[in-house]
Design a protein around this motif. Sequence first.
Motif, short mmCIF file in Angstrom:
data_model
loop_
_atom_site.label_atom_id
_atom_site.label_comp_id
_atom_site.label_asym_id
_atom_site.label_seq_id
_atom_site.Cartn_x
_atom_site.Cartn_y
_atom_site.Cartn_z
N PRO A 213 -22.45 -88.68 19.16
CA PRO A 213 -22.64 -88.69 20.61
C PRO A 213 -22.05 -87.46 21.30
O PRO A 213 -22.48 -87.09 22.39
CB PRO A 213 -21.93 -89.97 21.05
N SER A 214 -21.07 -86.79 20.69
CA SER A 214 -20.41 -85.70 21.41
C SER A 214 -20.63 -84.31 20.80
O SER A 214 -20.23 -83.32 21.40
CB SER A 214 -18.90 -85.97 21.48
N VAL A 215 -21.24 -84.24 19.62
CA VAL A 215 -21.40 -82.92 19.02
C VAL A 215 -22.55 -82.93 18.02
O VAL A 215 -22.87 -83.98 17.45
CB VAL A 215 -20.09 -82.48 18.31
N GLU A 216 -23.17 -81.77 17.85
CA GLU A 216 -24.14 -81.62 16.78
C GLU A 216 -23.63 -80.52 15.85
O GLU A 216 -23.35 -79.40 16.30
CB GLU A 216 -25.51 -81.23 17.33
N VAL A 217 -23.47 -80.88 14.57
CA VAL A 217 -22.92 -79.92 13.62
C VAL A 217 -24.05 -79.43 12.72
O VAL A 217 -24.75 -80.23 12.10
CB VAL A 217 -21.82 -80.58 12.75
N ILE A 218 -24.24 -78.12 12.69
CA ILE A 218 -25.27 -77.54 11.82
C ILE A 218 -24.55 -76.82 10.69
O ILE A 218 -23.71 -75.95 10.94
CB ILE A 218 -26.16 -76.55 12.59
N ASP A 219 -24.87 -77.22 9.50
CA ASP A 219 -24.18 -76.66 8.34
C ASP A 219 -24.64 -75.24 8.06
O ASP A 219 -25.82 -74.93 8.11
CB ASP A 219 -24.47 -77.52 7.12
N LEU A 220 -23.67 -74.39 7.75
CA LEU A 220 -24.00 -73.01 7.38
C LEU A 220 -23.60 -72.74 5.92
O LEU A 220 -23.16 -71.66 5.58
CB LEU A 220 -23.29 -72.03 8.33
N LEU A 239 -13.92 -77.79 5.69
CA LEU A 239 -13.10 -77.67 4.48
C LEU A 239 -13.42 -76.39 3.73
O LEU A 239 -12.55 -75.74 3.18
CB LEU A 239 -13.33 -78.88 3.58
N LYS A 240 -14.69 -76.02 3.71
CA LYS A 240 -15.11 -74.78 3.07
C LYS A 240 -16.26 -74.20 3.88
O LYS A 240 -17.03 -74.96 4.45
CB LYS A 240 -15.61 -75.04 1.65
N GLY A 241 -16.41 -72.89 3.86
CA GLY A 241 -17.56 -72.28 4.53
C GLY A 241 -17.42 -72.34 6.04
O GLY A 241 -16.32 -72.26 6.57
N SER A 242 -18.54 -72.51 6.73
CA SER A 242 -18.49 -72.57 8.18
C SER A 242 -19.61 -73.46 8.71
O SER A 242 -20.59 -73.69 8.01
CB SER A 242 -18.60 -71.17 8.78
N VAL A 243 -19.42 -73.94 9.92
CA VAL A 243 -20.47 -74.73 10.57
C VAL A 243 -20.64 -74.22 11.98
O VAL A 243 -19.75 -73.60 12.55
CB VAL A 243 -20.14 -76.25 10.62
N GLN A 244 -21.80 -74.52 12.53
CA GLN A 244 -22.01 -74.26 13.95
C GLN A 244 -21.95 -75.61 14.65
O GLN A 244 -22.65 -76.54 14.26
CB GLN A 244 -23.37 -73.62 14.15
N GLN A 253 -25.67 -83.01 28.00
CA GLN A 253 -26.06 -81.61 28.07
C GLN A 253 -25.33 -80.82 26.99
O GLN A 253 -24.14 -81.06 26.75
CB GLN A 253 -25.70 -81.02 29.45
N ASN A 254 -26.04 -79.92 26.41
CA ASN A 254 -25.43 -79.06 25.41
C ASN A 254 -24.62 -77.98 26.14
O ASN A 254 -25.14 -77.26 26.97
CB ASN A 254 -26.56 -78.41 24.61
N THR A 255 -23.32 -77.91 25.86
CA THR A 255 -22.49 -76.98 26.63
C THR A 255 -22.13 -75.73 25.85
O THR A 255 -21.18 -75.05 26.16
CB THR A 255 -21.18 -77.67 27.07
N GLY A 256 -22.85 -75.41 24.84
CA GLY A 256 -22.59 -74.16 24.12
C GLY A 256 -22.20 -74.41 22.68
O GLY A 256 -21.78 -75.50 22.32
N LYS A 257 -22.36 -73.36 21.88
CA LYS A 257 -22.12 -73.51 20.45
C LYS A 257 -20.87 -72.74 20.05
O LYS A 257 -20.60 -71.68 20.60
CB LYS A 257 -23.31 -72.93 19.68
N ILE A 258 -20.14 -73.30 19.09
CA ILE A 258 -19.04 -72.52 18.54
C ILE A 258 -19.16 -72.50 17.02
O ILE A 258 -19.72 -73.41 16.42
CB ILE A 258 -17.65 -73.08 18.95
N LEU A 259 -18.64 -71.43 16.45
CA LEU A 259 -18.65 -71.30 14.99
C LEU A 259 -17.28 -71.71 14.48
O LEU A 259 -16.27 -71.17 14.89
CB LEU A 259 -18.93 -69.83 14.62
N LEU A 260 -17.26 -72.71 13.61
CA LEU A 260 -15.99 -73.16 13.04
C LEU A 260 -15.93 -72.70 11.60
O LEU A 260 -16.85 -72.91 10.83
CB LEU A 260 -15.89 -74.69 13.08
N LYS A 261 -14.82 -72.07 11.24
CA LYS A 261 -14.69 -71.55 9.88
C LYS A 261 -13.74 -72.42 9.06
O LYS A 261 -13.14 -73.36 9.58
CB LYS A 261 -14.18 -70.11 9.94
#
Lengths: 538, 173
Positions: A213-220, A239-244, A253-261
């Motif tokens: 409900p609060s985030v959409e995680v796209i695997d990278l 844990l490994k790699g990165s996600v958006q 409303q989508n309030t912007g994307k962040i890259l998590l490493k």
Amino acid sequence: MNQDELKELESLLSALFENEGGERVALQSERLTALLKSSAAARAMYLDYCEMHTLLQWEHGVLGGLEKSALPAQLMPQPRSVQRGDKRALWLAGIAAMVLLTAGALIGLRGPASDELVADVRSDDFVARLTGSKDATWLGRDAALNAGDYLEQGRRLEIQTGFAEVTFNSGAQVILEGPTSLDLSSAWEAVLRHGTLKANVPAEAIGFRIASPSVEVIDLGTEFSMQTDAAGETEVFVLKGSVQAAHTDSDRQNTGKILLKEQEARRFGKSGVGEVKDRERKVARWAKPVALEHAVMPGGFVHWSFDETNGRLAKAELNGSPREAFNAFWKSTSKTLSVEGRFKSAAHFDGETFARIPFPNISNNAARSVVFWMKLPPDSLISEGDTVLAWVRKDRKRIAARAVQIGWNSNPAQGSIGTLRTEIGRGFVTGSTPLRDGKWHHIAILIVPGEKPGSPVHVSQYVDGRLDGVTSTRSRRSGETGDFDEPAGEIVFLGRGIGEQKREKFRGDLDELFIFERALTHRDIRGMMAANTPPRSQ
Amino acid sequence: MSQDCSAEFVQLLTLNQSRLYAYVLSLVGNATRADDVMQETNVVLWQKAAEFTPGTHFTAWMFRVAYLQVMASRQRANREKILFDSELIPELAQEAAAHFDDVESRQRTLQACLEKLSPRQRDIIRRRYSAGATLQKIAADVGHSAEAIKQLLFRTRLSLTECVKRSLATEGA
């Protein structure tokens, strides 16, 4: 470069590639730089060495990519989620968005709705399988779930206690920890309604996404965990790699994307994005492996390596032992044509010849997997034979017969020319990866009968380990059903199709053909692609 | 970008991953850093995908982007961790781009060359690459010194390189 310098260069390269630098790195770096600056031969040797290291990594599946990506399954103790092979996907992260875009766009390409309703073949009805569990108890109708079960699109999984591993058809693996509720939206996406999961996404499935409900995680290309509480607030740990991660606020409303490493975590709430309390302890908890019991999937297989040919025949093995009854026979006027294969020798089809394999009960309406390596010449023409493998399949009452024909698509009205195509009767699935490039491609096709008589047959296609069958529809014209003009029952044809329209013979190479009496998992396919050995069935 | 272009771009980038890795590895000289730079380069390539004109020289463009990422990573990195000085990098980059032009053919030939190795060499290569074992682990497992394994790995890589070159020369003859 004199002999002393050559020796020194060898020693420096050896130390560099075995990570033996330690405190001597600065000194080594100075000497290596000096040698490379002073000699073109030294530079050439250094570049050769870098290249060979890369090729060996690639060959052994340590580097990611869609062509070559899997470590042999048997080399990887379970759970796979903590193995080093996952790291290979890290730098493929940039491809993620593209793959996602492409997959998304192609899913929109399905045939007309009216055709879909009566399709003989579907590729999107089941999207995942339950592949492992530990002390799992389930709610509602899930109580009847067994390891190995297929999970259909739209299914809501409600695990109460324990752990369960779900493998999506895209190859993404998700471990759920009860109590958790997960909706399976497609082979590429899921919705975490509440609870806890850990996702492990191989290179082939980059772009896999999980929404809460609060985030959409796209695997990278990565391994990550998500925990969603009853209020819909979600903590994401990489844990490994990165996600958006795209935050969704209370107005959806989508309030912007962040890259998590790697090793990063965030809390996504209705009020915004914040830090996770006690992050290190939580990350350490997620990194801990769960000892799952994996599904035991019995089922025999027949294998033709095309390494041992004798005049008109290619020898077969049943469950790993020679079995003459399944030998492939070429027609009397021609011989087997042996060429260099993906593994040892392969069978070459020259557009003139074909082979038959007597295969008792191949016409059964049972689950099957067909796995092989195929090389198509770049100059393949649509006027040539497009079918590499075919047999006749009968329905449960054995009244209606449908031709199963696997090859490349030569009909522009039904998908991109030269992509993988599986046809069953009038239904077909085409893929998106061009195959007419003179290179070996690993092909796996899973055929699963529908639950009810008359319901569509499910087909999943994989090219080089990646799910490659997203269009499914029913053709009005092509495809063969009904009476055939030859006794096609209980025979598998290599190099030609079935029926009047499929008389043209195939041109290309075929290697390491396996036919299984069950639907393989994505893990099985990746293992076979890397090591050419069938998955162990216990 | 249209769907066709996007699919073509995905394919080009995917097909060129090993070439890109060899290029990045040769400029940073360290597998861990090469992984990081690869990841960053792939992200930038995608972000700039619209700037790529289909039909033009993809690898040249890809190498240019990778080169800038290598330089950026050098600026960020601790000086002690940088392998080569800034004088060598441009020259090496130019030679690397030409050197890795035919990675695909070598990749194709490697399988046959691997089969020509002695069982012992094959075993060590498998342990090093498939199983990802360290020198010390391999040495302990097979009962030799780490130094002996290091030598064996070095010699095996060299003989594979020679075999691949020889096979391609014969093919081309």
